[in-house]
Scaffold this active site. Structure first.
Site, PDB file in Angstrom:
ATOM      1  N   LYS A 193     -54.117  15.998 -42.910  1.00 56.56           N
ATOM      2  CA  LYS A 193     -53.136  15.756 -43.678  1.00 56.56           C
ATOM      3  C   LYS A 193     -52.084  15.822 -43.049  1.00 56.56           C
ATOM      4  O   LYS A 193     -50.995  15.174 -42.957  1.00 56.56           O
ATOM      5  CB  LYS A 193     -53.345  16.217 -45.115  1.00 56.56           C
ATOM      6  CG  LYS A 193     -53.801  14.932 -45.874  1.00 56.56           C
ATOM      7  CD  LYS A 193     -53.561  15.959 -47.608  1.00 56.56           C
ATOM      8  CE  LYS A 193     -53.041  17.360 -47.296  1.00 56.56           C
ATOM      9  NZ  LYS A 193     -52.853  18.074 -48.797  1.00 56.56           N
ATOM     10  N   ARG A 268     -52.935  16.666 -59.016  1.00 53.53           N
ATOM     11  CA  ARG A 268     -53.944  17.480 -58.716  1.00 53.53           C
ATOM     12  C   ARG A 268     -53.680  18.009 -60.169  1.00 53.53           C
ATOM     13  O   ARG A 268     -55.612  17.408 -60.212  1.00 53.53           O
ATOM     14  CB  ARG A 268     -53.449  19.427 -59.052  1.00 53.53           C
ATOM     15  CG  ARG A 268     -53.026  19.664 -57.909  1.00 53.53           C
ATOM     16  CD  ARG A 268     -53.395  21.231 -57.203  1.00 53.53           C
ATOM     17  NE  ARG A 268     -52.994  21.867 -55.876  1.00 53.53           N
ATOM     18  CZ  ARG A 268     -53.085  21.832 -54.994  1.00 53.53           C
ATOM     19  NH1 ARG A 268     -53.911  20.592 -54.574  1.00 53.53           N
ATOM     20  NH2 ARG A 268     -52.190  21.822 -53.708  1.00 53.53           N
ATOM     21  N   ARG A 307     -60.030  25.806 -35.560  1.00 57.10           N
ATOM     22  CA  ARG A 307     -58.676  26.518 -35.832  1.00 57.10           C
ATOM     23  C   ARG A 307     -59.050  27.684 -35.739  1.00 57.10           C
ATOM     24  O   ARG A 307     -57.408  28.580 -35.918  1.00 57.10           O
ATOM     25  CB  ARG A 307     -58.192  24.844 -37.091  1.00 57.10           C
ATOM     26  CG  ARG A 307     -56.433  25.463 -37.551  1.00 57.10           C
ATOM     27  CD  ARG A 307     -56.581  24.477 -38.383  1.00 57.10           C
ATOM     28  NE  ARG A 307     -56.594  24.946 -39.690  1.00 57.10           N
ATOM     29  CZ  ARG A 307     -56.884  24.137 -40.455  1.00 57.10           C
ATOM     30  NH1 ARG A 307     -56.055  22.685 -40.675  1.00 57.10           N
ATOM     31  NH2 ARG A 307     -56.623  25.119 -42.478  1.00 57.10           N
ATOM     32  N   ARG A 313     -55.487  32.044 -38.943  1.00 52.63           N
ATOM     33  CA  ARG A 313     -55.944  32.070 -40.409  1.00 52.63           C
ATOM     34  C   ARG A 313     -57.767  32.149 -40.949  1.00 52.63           C
ATOM     35  O   ARG A 313     -58.639  32.762 -40.893  1.00 52.63           O
ATOM     36  CB  ARG A 313     -55.630  30.797 -41.023  1.00 52.63           C
ATOM     37  CG  ARG A 313     -54.345  30.794 -41.270  1.00 52.63           C
ATOM     38  CD  ARG A 313     -54.547  29.091 -41.921  1.00 52.63           C
ATOM     39  NE  ARG A 313     -54.428  28.580 -42.872  1.00 52.63           N
ATOM     40  CZ  ARG A 313     -54.496  27.360 -44.164  1.00 52.63           C
ATOM     41  NH1 ARG A 313     -53.485  26.602 -43.299  1.00 52.63           N
ATOM     42  NH2 ARG A 313     -54.851  27.658 -44.676  1.00 52.63           N
ATOM     43  N   ARG A 325     -64.166  25.877 -50.427  1.00 51.84           N
ATOM     44  CA  ARG A 325     -62.738  25.469 -50.389  1.00 51.84           C
ATOM     45  C   ARG A 325     -62.659  24.356 -50.297  1.00 51.84           C
ATOM     46  O   ARG A 325     -62.290  22.978 -51.434  1.00 51.84           O
ATOM     47  CB  ARG A 325     -62.046  25.834 -49.645  1.00 51.84           C
ATOM     48  CG  ARG A 325     -61.188  27.802 -49.535  1.00 51.84           C
ATOM     49  CD  ARG A 325     -60.901  27.721 -47.699  1.00 51.84           C
ATOM     50  NE  ARG A 325     -59.976  26.668 -47.931  1.00 51.84           N
ATOM     51  CZ  ARG A 325     -59.334  26.541 -45.817  1.00 51.84           C
ATOM     52  NH1 ARG A 325     -59.884  27.428 -45.814  1.00 51.84           N
ATOM     53  NH2 ARG A 325     -58.265  25.915 -45.422  1.00 51.84           N
TER      54      ARG A 325
END
Ligand code: IMP
Ligand code: MG
Length: 369
Positions: A193, A268, A307, A313, A325
């Protein structure tokens, strides 16, 4: 909505409302003139439709003539009135009623009064279908007013924008914000995104509004809305939608010249999607498309694990956390997919392939909007 030259206009006054206003003016005038046979003087070009429809409603005998003046350039009134065709008949002793399409600054009306100053008419009265009180700068009395309107440019029913729009049977008002392309961008974590938003921003000159960034900005800069949002977050409560909407509104207003916006991270929920529609509506605009990047779960997991190795992360390091997620994303966005599908605005885009391939797919959708 319609487009004339470079500008967009929205429906404002219906043919029926116009018809009613003209009918009322006709009966009032007929009553006031009594037994006189009035001469209606239309001011060309704009008044041709007003005169035509008005006299058809006029219940008694009357005469009709025209003079031709010109004052407008584009969407602004000018002081300079050109007299293109003057009076062509003797109106001595007659009851004269000027029929105007619209009175704006009153400059044209001043010229009309100059024209009639030396004519020995019995009475001179002014009738106008539309009147913009906030724009009117003269003291001449307006005897009959059809509809008072705000000081915004209109077209239709004889009124033009640079030659176009006169033929329209109803009246349209210029849009506050010109045409924008507003996108809601969706995608599960790892769908790319951010990368695509950057590209769309550049290519279409859009402003990227990431709700997360907007929150962080407002809280960091201790804006009133930021402090308000923080007060809820500190209590562990959800920030009310209205606070978020107010922040987004501020972003939209800051970028009033933008070609459009990419909303990222909002809405959302159904309620938020509705609130966003209302916000865009208040700007005379709309959400044009919800674009969702679609990527197979296993590919997302692979991408995020990769990633995680470089980004550090922690939530990108564990396959089962990643899967949760992704599941959560689909649970949450299913409602929105329905919401935008119902408006015929949902576009799913295959998010697998090279970055260029995917941007190509996105561009094809946006270009076709
Ligand atoms: P005024 O001289 O400023 O009162 O403007 C009168 C003339 O300007 C009208 O007869 C129209 O030709 C033009 N005009 C004023 N306002 C508008 C508008 O909103 N749309 C189109 N033409 C307008
Ligand atoms: Mg006119």
């Amino acid at each position: 909505m319609i487009k004339l030259h470079d500008k967009y206009f929205k429906p404002f006054i219906s043919a029926q409302q116009i018809d009613q206003a003209l009918g009322q003016m006709a009966s009032e005038i007929a009553r006031d003139v009594g037994d006189e046979i009035p001469v209606f003087v239309g001011i060309l070009n704009g008044s041709f439709m007003v005169v035509s429809d008005f006299v058809k409603k006029y219940p008694k005998q009357c005469e009709v003539t025209f003079i031709k003046l010109a004052s407008y350039e584009g969407v602004k009134s000018t002081e300079d009135i050109e007299r293109l065709i003057g009076l062509t008949q003797d109106l001595t002793g007659r009851t004269v009623i000027i029929l105007e399409d619209i009175i704006d600054s009153g400059n044209t009306l001043a010229e009309v009064h100059r024209i009639f100053k030396n004519e020995k008419v019995k009475t001179l009265k002014i009738a106008t279908l539309f009147y913009k009180p906030e724009a009117y700068k003269k003291d001449f009395k307006l005897h009959y007013i059809g509809i008072e309107i705000p000081n915004k440019f209109i077209v239709g029913f004889g009124l033009d924008y640079d030659g176009l729009g006169r033929h329209l049977p109803e009246v349209y008002q210029i849009k506050e914000t010109q045409h924008m392309t507003n996108l809601v961008l969706f995608g599960p974590p790892g769908a790319g995104k951010g990368t695509q938003a950057e590209f769309l921003k550049e290519k279409y000159n859009l402003v990227h509004i990431s709700t997360g960034d907007v929150f962080r900005y407002n809280i960091k800069n201790e804006t009133a809305l930021g402090m308000l949002a923080k007060s809820y977050m500190d209590k562990g409560a959800l920030v009310p939608d209205q606070v978020t909407i107010d922040m987004l509104n501020a972003e939209v207003e800051k970028n009033a010249d933008a070609n459009g916006f990419i909303f990222d991270g909002f809405p959302r929920t159904n309620a938020q999607a509705k609130a966003l529609d209302e916000l865009m509506d208040s700007k005379d605009s709309q959400i044009n498309a919800m674009i969702a990047l679609e990527v197979d779960d296993e590919i997302l997991v692979e991408r995020l694990l990769k990633r995680g190795k470089t980004s550090g992360r922690p939530d990108d390091a564990d396959a089962s956390i990643i899967r949760n997620r992704i599941t959560e994303y689909y649970n949450k966005t299913a409602i929105l997919k329905d919401y935008y599908t119902a408006q015929d605005k949902y576009y799913g885009v295959d998010g697998v392939g090279s970055i260029e391939d995917i941007t190509g797919r996105l561009s094809a959708i946006i270009d076709a909007l």
